[in-house]
Motif scaffolding. Structure first.
Motif, short mmCIF file in Angstrom:
data_model
loop_
_atom_site.label_atom_id
_atom_site.label_comp_id
_atom_site.label_asym_id
_atom_site.label_seq_id
_atom_site.Cartn_x
_atom_site.Cartn_y
_atom_site.Cartn_z
N GLY A 174 6.39 35.76 58.48
CA GLY A 174 7.13 36.56 59.45
C GLY A 174 8.63 36.35 59.43
N TYR A 175 9.12 35.34 58.72
CA TYR A 175 10.56 35.10 58.68
C TYR A 175 11.29 36.27 58.02
CZ TYR A 175 10.61 30.14 60.08
OH TYR A 175 10.54 28.97 60.79
N PRO A 176 12.38 36.74 58.63
CA PRO A 176 13.12 37.86 58.04
C PRO A 176 13.55 37.63 56.60
CG PRO A 176 13.84 37.53 60.30
CD PRO A 176 12.92 36.39 59.97
N MET A 177 13.99 36.41 56.27
CA MET A 177 14.49 36.20 54.91
C MET A 177 13.37 36.03 53.88
SD MET A 177 17.38 36.90 55.75
CE MET A 177 18.09 37.00 54.10
N ILE A 178 12.17 35.67 54.33
CA ILE A 178 11.00 35.71 53.44
C ILE A 178 10.65 37.17 53.15
CG2 ILE A 178 8.48 35.43 53.50
CD1 ILE A 178 9.89 32.99 52.41
N ARG A 179 10.75 38.01 54.17
CA ARG A 179 10.48 39.44 53.97
C ARG A 179 11.55 40.07 53.07
NH1 ARG A 179 7.92 41.64 59.70
NH2 ARG A 179 6.08 40.30 59.59
N GLN A 180 12.77 39.56 53.19
CA GLN A 180 13.83 40.02 52.30
C GLN A 180 13.55 39.59 50.86
OE1 GLN A 180 16.23 42.06 52.71
NE2 GLN A 180 17.44 41.74 50.86
N MET A 181 13.09 38.35 50.69
CA MET A 181 12.73 37.84 49.36
C MET A 181 11.65 38.71 48.74
SD MET A 181 10.98 34.18 48.30
CE MET A 181 12.40 33.09 48.25
N LYS A 182 10.61 39.01 49.51
CA LYS A 182 9.51 39.84 49.00
C LYS A 182 10.03 41.21 48.55
CE LYS A 182 5.09 41.90 50.50
NZ LYS A 182 4.27 41.38 49.39
N THR A 183 10.90 41.81 49.36
CA THR A 183 11.43 43.14 49.03
C THR A 183 12.29 43.09 47.77
OG1 THR A 183 11.44 43.70 51.39
CG2 THR A 183 12.74 45.10 49.91
N MET A 184 13.15 42.09 47.65
CA MET A 184 14.01 41.97 46.48
C MET A 184 13.19 41.79 45.20
SD MET A 184 17.12 39.65 48.04
CE MET A 184 18.11 39.67 46.53
N ILE A 185 12.13 40.99 45.27
CA ILE A 185 11.28 40.78 44.10
C ILE A 185 10.57 42.08 43.73
CG2 ILE A 185 9.19 39.60 43.28
CD1 ILE A 185 10.14 37.14 44.91
N ALA A 186 10.05 42.78 44.75
CA ALA A 186 9.36 44.06 44.50
C ALA A 186 10.29 45.10 43.90
CB ALA A 186 8.76 44.59 45.80
N ASN A 187 11.57 45.03 44.26
CA ASN A 187 12.57 45.98 43.75
C ASN A 187 13.12 45.57 42.39
OD1 ASN A 187 12.29 47.55 46.03
ND2 ASN A 187 14.09 46.73 47.06
N GLY A 188 12.64 44.47 41.85
CA GLY A 188 13.07 44.04 40.52
C GLY A 188 14.44 43.39 40.46
N GLU A 189 14.94 42.91 41.60
CA GLU A 189 16.31 42.38 41.62
C GLU A 189 16.46 41.05 40.89
OE1 GLU A 189 18.59 42.82 45.26
OE2 GLU A 189 17.11 44.27 46.00
N ILE A 190 15.35 40.32 40.67
CA ILE A 190 15.45 39.10 39.86
C ILE A 190 14.72 39.28 38.53
CG2 ILE A 190 15.77 37.59 41.86
CD1 ILE A 190 12.83 36.65 41.41
N GLY A 191 14.32 40.52 38.26
CA GLY A 191 13.66 40.81 36.99
C GLY A 191 12.19 40.43 37.00
N LYS A 192 11.66 40.26 35.80
CA LYS A 192 10.25 39.91 35.64
C LYS A 192 10.03 38.44 35.99
CE LYS A 192 6.47 40.11 32.28
NZ LYS A 192 6.09 40.41 30.87
N LYS A 250 15.70 40.04 65.40
CA LYS A 250 15.92 40.37 66.81
C LYS A 250 17.32 40.06 67.30
CE LYS A 250 12.38 37.93 66.88
NZ LYS A 250 12.03 38.34 65.51
N LEU A 251 18.10 39.32 66.50
CA LEU A 251 19.41 38.87 66.93
C LEU A 251 20.49 39.31 65.95
CD1 LEU A 251 18.36 35.23 67.88
CD2 LEU A 251 18.83 37.09 69.47
N PRO A 252 21.75 39.41 66.40
CA PRO A 252 22.85 39.76 65.50
C PRO A 252 23.09 38.66 64.47
CG PRO A 252 23.49 39.97 67.82
CD PRO A 252 22.19 39.25 67.80
N PRO A 253 23.79 38.98 63.36
CA PRO A 253 24.10 37.96 62.36
C PRO A 253 24.77 36.74 62.99
CG PRO A 253 24.71 40.13 61.56
CD PRO A 253 24.32 40.30 63.00
N GLY A 254 24.41 35.57 62.48
CA GLY A 254 25.00 34.33 62.98
C GLY A 254 24.23 33.67 64.09
N HIS A 255 23.17 34.34 64.58
CA HIS A 255 22.33 33.78 65.63
C HIS A 255 21.00 33.36 65.01
CE1 HIS A 255 25.29 36.17 67.79
NE2 HIS A 255 25.00 35.45 68.88
N PRO A 256 20.75 32.06 64.88
CA PRO A 256 19.57 31.58 64.15
C PRO A 256 18.25 32.08 64.74
CG PRO A 256 21.10 29.78 64.55
CD PRO A 256 21.59 30.94 65.35
#
Length: 378
Positions: free
Chosen positions: A140-158, A313-319
């Motif tokens: 559920g962590y936002p940056m884990i979800r970001q990681m998943k999306t970036m990998i699916a979009n091929g941003e780090i390649g194969k 749920k929070l603006p940037p900079g709010h952990p």
């Protein structure tokens, strides 16, 4: 729309996981905790329900009592979903009873104590067409979800290397004392299943490896450590992973990593770049590329994916932390209960829990059969 009525099994006054689930359930104003069975002692359960300002009539003696009395209520008053927060050995009978009676379920991991039990739940859930979430919290962590999306979009390649590590040290003060290790339920196969370390935290790492990469592990080879002859449960282990002929990985899990608190790290490397994330610093996702400075991505920014921002749920900079991560899973469950077309990876499903149980059993079998490669089923 009215709030979803939520019941809870376990997670009483002294339970850390209970606090986590209650905060998560309230986070998006989607759920209303209506009652449950918080303790094996009905008196303790009633006292705790009073602290939560719940109707004493909805604090039940046991699960059978809950199911019978909730079923007798008008449909618009009944609990719609029940969270199972009890020790491992109770997950299967409780989840089975709930599914048989048409309840949606949120269940702690590991899903059951055996893979066969998990398959029974999977079949039953499909028959009943209910919502079933397994709380692999860290997805559920936002940056884990970001990681998943970036990998699916091929941003780090194969993908060519997967490295997941989950280190804790909490068993270290107990394991060296025969009386203490004999009194810990995590080290009791009757209550915990066939595995301690892999079953408790290794399954998180396994789920994460498949979640962020979007590919399944095909074979594993494990080497587990029990430390003492009279200890029947693994407390440390290393597992080699084969996703395919060309994609390999390693999973390291330990509960005797002295001094470690909750050190869960995820590192995925492709032929164009790599991504790194640490649970103890969950708001930083590190992007590595050849010949360029390391980039640090953080939650809440517009450069993140819709999937990541949906759980922010929070603006940037709010952990944001583990309560928020669990809250995102509860929010996903709420959205799907209201409209099943809105799944889109919103929470780990029963199949993820079933994969986790298979991984636990195959890992123990690989070790006991002489540290040999062991195939995972599709």
């Amino acid at each position: 729309m009215s709030k979803i009525k939520l019941g809870i099994l376990g997670g009483g006054e002294d339970s850390l996981i209970g606090i986590l689930h209650r905060v998560a359930a309230n986070m998006f104003d989607q759920f209303e905790i209506t009652g449950g069975v918080f303790d094996v002692s009905h008196e303790k359960s009633l006292n705790f329900g009073k602290k939560l300002q719940l109707d004493p009539g909805r604090i039940y003696k046991d699960l059978d009592d809950l199911v019978a009395k909730e079923a007798a209520l008008p449909e618009d008053e009944r609990m719609q979903v029940v969270s199972v927060l009890t020790p491992n050995f109770l997950h299967f009978p409780m989840a089975k009873k709930l599914l048989e009676n048409g309840f949606n379920v949120i269940c702690e991991k590991p899903l059951t104590t055996t893979y066969e039990e998990a398959k029974i739940l999977n079949k039953l859930q499909k028959e009943k067409n209910t919502v079933f979430a397994v709380t692999y919290t860290y997805t559920g962590y936002p940056m884990i979800r970001q990681m998943k999306t970036m990998i699916a979009n091929g941003e780090i390649g194969k993908i060519q290397k997967v490295d997941v590590q989950y280190y804790q040290g909490w068993i270290n003060p107990l394991i060296h004392d025969k009386e203490k290790r004999g009194a810990t339920w995590r080290l009791d196969p009757e209550k915990s299943g066939i595995s301690c370390c892999i079953g408790d935290i290794g399954t998180h790492a396994f789920n994460m490896a498949e979640f962020v990469t979007g590919i399944e592990v095909r074979e594993i080879l494990s080497d587990l450590n029990y430390l003492y002859e009279d200890n029947p449960m693994d407390i440390d282990g290393t597992v080699l992973l084969r996703f395919s002929e060309k994609v390999k990985g390693v999973l390291r899990a330990s509960q005797i990593a002295t001094g470690e608190e909750n050190s869960f790290t995820v590192q995925i490397y492709g032929d164009k770049g790599g991504l790194k994330w640490e649970q103890e610093n969950p708001n930083y996702l590190y992007l590595l590329t050849e010949g360029k400075p390391m980039q640090v991505l953080k939650p809440g920014h517009e450069y993140n994916s819709e999937f990541s921002l949906e759980g922010t749920k929070l603006p940037p900079g709010h952990p944001e932390g583990i309560f928020d991560s669990m809250g995102n899973i509860y929010y996903g469950v709420a959205m799907v209960i209201k409209d099943k077309s809105k799944f889109k990876g919103a929470y780990p499903q029963l199949n993820d829990g079933m994969r986790g149980m298979q991984f636990i059993e195959k890992t123990v079998a690989s070790h006991k059969n002489g540290n040999v490669w062991t195939k995972m089923e599709d």
